[in-house]
Design a protein around this motif. Structure first.
Motif: not given
Lengths: 195, 195
Positions: B108, B111-116, B147
């Motif tokens: 992936g 992505s801080s929003i999706e915690g990656r 991203e």
């Protein structure tokens, strides 16, 4: 992509409504999480493949032991039979839940061009069922095409002297249909059958 | 429709790009001629399901024994690695046949929003491969999104002192693209990178 996966993509791309791009998307979806995506479909397909048969009574395609889920459903009326062209049409009528009788699925419509004669209608079979179950009405639910109408007339003639009431689906304006988009044939029919 | 068939329709309708109507059409097609339609797909799916794995070298999803069809292909260059976001992107690049090196498939994008976090990039793994195969170039082939760009910069920083050339895909007007339909961002990039 290995040949195995390529084969699967090819086979899926030949399904109705799909192409190479959508097939790749589906295969990737299946492979990405095979425990949750591929395996349940595989199990379900295997299960259906083992059990699916043509019903010996109404010629519906279904998974069953003796006869299909409709023929074996005792809550359905036995004295009314709906004649449909295909299993797709049977499913479409059954989804509306407006008809709770039996079905008779044809192997196709009469067509001199494609060489389909009366044998595809299996009317002797239908007649035997009518006699056994004291059927009072046969609903001929065929498409409003030339072939559908020819078949309709043929079935009506076949049962002419049987005393069974033969009905067809009503022709007219479809629900939600706007007048100025309708073809002349439909408008004419709707006018002459007004009530 | 029996519950078995209904289950299959439901499962197929949840595949990407399909819905209840197209799923019913596909299932009917499969059932109508099960020897020619259902069984070949079933066999192919079973075969893929048994063999499909994630490649331990490049994290591609493929059917293989030791490593995937790309990693085990000796005609491909070992000294150039293309970083892609997903197997879908790998397939897309591989279809063009313009790149005959190795791949590294991310789990992936950052992505801080999706915690990656950086762990999805598995860069330690990539670094080890670079050292072992004397890699001279890493092509970062990620989407031109926020991203994608964040991940691009992170990878560049990670390999800053390695001496490996890091390149990204060119940005500009897509082939066949008409100027007046392009967004401002693409136009600006195309202008500033003109040559």
């Amino acid at each position: 992509m290995s040949p195995d996966i390529e084969t699967l993509v090819q086979k899926i791309s030949r399904l109705p409504g799909l192409g190479p791009r959508s097939a790749r998307r589906i295969v990737l979806h299946l492979l990405k999480n095979k425990e949750q995506n591929l395996e349940p479909i595989l199990m379900s397909m295997k299960n259906v493949n083992e059990k699916v048969k043509v019903c010996p009574i109404c010629f519906n395609i279904d998974t069953f032991d003796e006869c299909c889920s409709i023929c074996s459903d005792n809550s359905r009326r036995k004295d009314i039979i709906c004649v449909v062209e295909s299993v797709a049409d049977l499913w479409a009528i059954d989804r509306t839940s407006c008809f709770l009788g039996q079905y008779h699925v044809l192997k196709g419509l009469l067509s001199s061009i494609e060489g389909r004669g009366p044998e595809v209608l299996m009317l002797e079979n239908l007649k035997k069922r009518c006699d056994e179950n004291k059927v009072t009405e046969i609903i001929v639910a065929l498409s409003a095409t030339v072939e559908g109408q020819t078949t309709d007339i043929y079935i009506r003639n076949f049962f002419k002297d049987s005393g069974i009431k033969i009905t067809s689906l009503a022709r007219g304006i479809p629900i939600g249909g706007e007048l100025d988009y309708l073809d002349d044939g439909t408008l004419l029919t709707a006018f002459s059958a007004r009530g």
